[in-house]
Enzyme design. Sequence first.
Site, PDB file in Angstrom:
ATOM      1  CG  ASP A 119      -1.792   1.250   1.591  1.00  0.00           C
ATOM      2  OD1 ASP A 119      -2.698   1.408   0.539  1.00  0.00           O
ATOM      3  OD2 ASP A 119      -1.534   2.263   2.184  1.00  0.00           O
ATOM      4  CB  ILE A 120       1.368   4.005  -2.319  1.00  0.00           C
ATOM      5  CG1 ILE A 120       2.028   3.016  -3.214  1.00  0.00           C
ATOM      6  CG2 ILE A 120       2.238   5.226  -2.219  1.00  0.00           C
ATOM      7  CD1 ILE A 120       3.560   2.528  -2.711  1.00  0.00           C
TER       8      ILE A 120
ATOM      9  CG  HIS B 127       4.718  17.093 -16.618  1.00  0.00           C
ATOM     10  ND1 HIS B 127       4.501  18.378 -16.189  1.00  0.00           N
ATOM     11  CD2 HIS B 127       3.519  16.453 -16.937  1.00  0.00           C
ATOM     12  CE1 HIS B 127       3.251  18.588 -15.900  1.00  0.00           C
ATOM     13  NE2 HIS B 127       2.582  17.644 -16.547  1.00  0.00           N
TER      14      HIS B 127
ATOM     15  CD  GLU C 190       3.436  17.886 -20.190  1.00  0.00           C
ATOM     16  OE1 GLU C 190       2.527  16.915 -20.581  1.00  0.00           O
ATOM     17  OE2 GLU C 190       3.452  18.995 -19.554  1.00  0.00           O
TER      18      GLU C 190
ATOM     19  CG  ASP D 159      -5.006   5.828  -0.784  1.00  0.00           C
ATOM     20  OD1 ASP D 159      -4.196   5.484  -1.067  1.00  0.00           O
ATOM     21  OD2 ASP D 159      -5.848   5.682  -0.061  1.00  0.00           O
TER      22      ASP D 159
ATOM     23  CG  ASP E 215      -2.718   2.215  -2.946  1.00  0.00           C
ATOM     24  OD1 ASP E 215      -1.631   2.402  -2.430  1.00  0.00           O
ATOM     25  OD2 ASP E 215      -3.963   2.361  -2.029  1.00  0.00           O
TER      26      ASP E 215
END
Length: 441
Positions: free
Chosen positions: A47-48, A129, A175, A305, A309
């Site tokens: 999980d991030i 970017h 960019e 979130d 993930d």
Amino acid sequence: MNLSVHRRATALAALTALAVSGLAGTTASATPPAAPSAPSGALAAPDIPVANVKQHLTDLQSIATANGGNRAHGRTGYKASIDFVKAKLDAAGYTTTVTQFTYNGTTGYNLIADWPGGDPNQIVMAGSHLDSVSSGAGINDNGSGSAAVLEIALAVARANYQPNKHLRFGWWGAEELGLIGSNRYVASLPTAERAKISGYLNFDMIGSPNPGYFVYDDDPTIEQTFKDYFAGIGVPTEIETEGDGRSDHASFKNAGIPVGGLFTGASRVKTSAQVQKWGGTAAAFDRCYHSSCDNISNINDTALDRNSDAAAHAVWTLSGATTPPTGPVFENAADVSIPDNGAAVTSTVTVSGVAGNAPATLKVGVDIIHTWRGDLVVDLVAPDGSVYNLKPFSSGDSADNVQTTYTVNASTEVANGAWKLRVQDKAAQDTGYINNFKLTF
């Protein structure tokens, strides 16, 4: 995202042959569906933590605020952003390279970070970017993608992830002026090096405040990887059309490299059908697109979130995860108080039974609880007294705690012996303690 540049997407059947072999969040509901599992024999992505991604965004906002309100190409805020990301990656054990280019008479920068190991002839790459437009801080466009890619890279280091394929991360300059940085990078690669990139994943505007969930319609395997993730958490997706071919993936796609990515929408208005599907309002996905109000308040945490993930899931899945290393772990979990503005203290682990020298990728797990981590200088001291600085003093870093894993090239050191984590508080008023010190060989 640069919507002033159009790259017509062309179908390349040959991309399938180049696709990565073996390729196959968190929702807002009270009982979210479980995230999809990794393919058989593969490790699942961690999980991030969205709080970590948000902290990176807060730091990018601070950089913009201190540099005229933006992080645009050729401005001091952009260079400061590059330096900020690079410092995080260097501390985590990446090999980083900053390349310069000139556009419109000013200097731009790309940052490349390579994680040690993996098949160098099969490279999975994720990028975003890092520049903003000159009118604002660019926190959604594209701090969101840049912060997520950074946190995924740091998660790779924390897990000491050892994929079959080589992992590379990139942050592109200019960019907003026409994909300049990513074009320069791809053009600099010899044909043989381009052929080694089996997939490029692009993340541009993934936290829009009125979000949709869009997946690039490019390489079919990469596309399906993202769709499978969102299906697994019960979030419907659509094919991305608003900015198709107008972000940095186009530079790779035009060179015949398989690409994919995620997007939450820009200035286009969310339709009533999309409101029914995703919630929100029948207004622009990002009303602050390319405006001064694209600041730290211009982020939907749930979208950030979920997409962070999903991006991690794709990185882990497409790189061909394997089991973690089986090297021995030596740990000291005894608390050691750190005196305020005082002498250095140490936590010691005694390594035994390891033949030869320490590895070139010695993992140093650090868990320090402290109310102002910038006060701290953190070193690893080898048995022979050699010192490896892990964290320098940084008075402006007011965040709490040092909880990360550093990678140290300790290959010249004999493995066995007493290794010390040395910590010194160099300024007054804040206190803390060493909570845990761990070495993984």
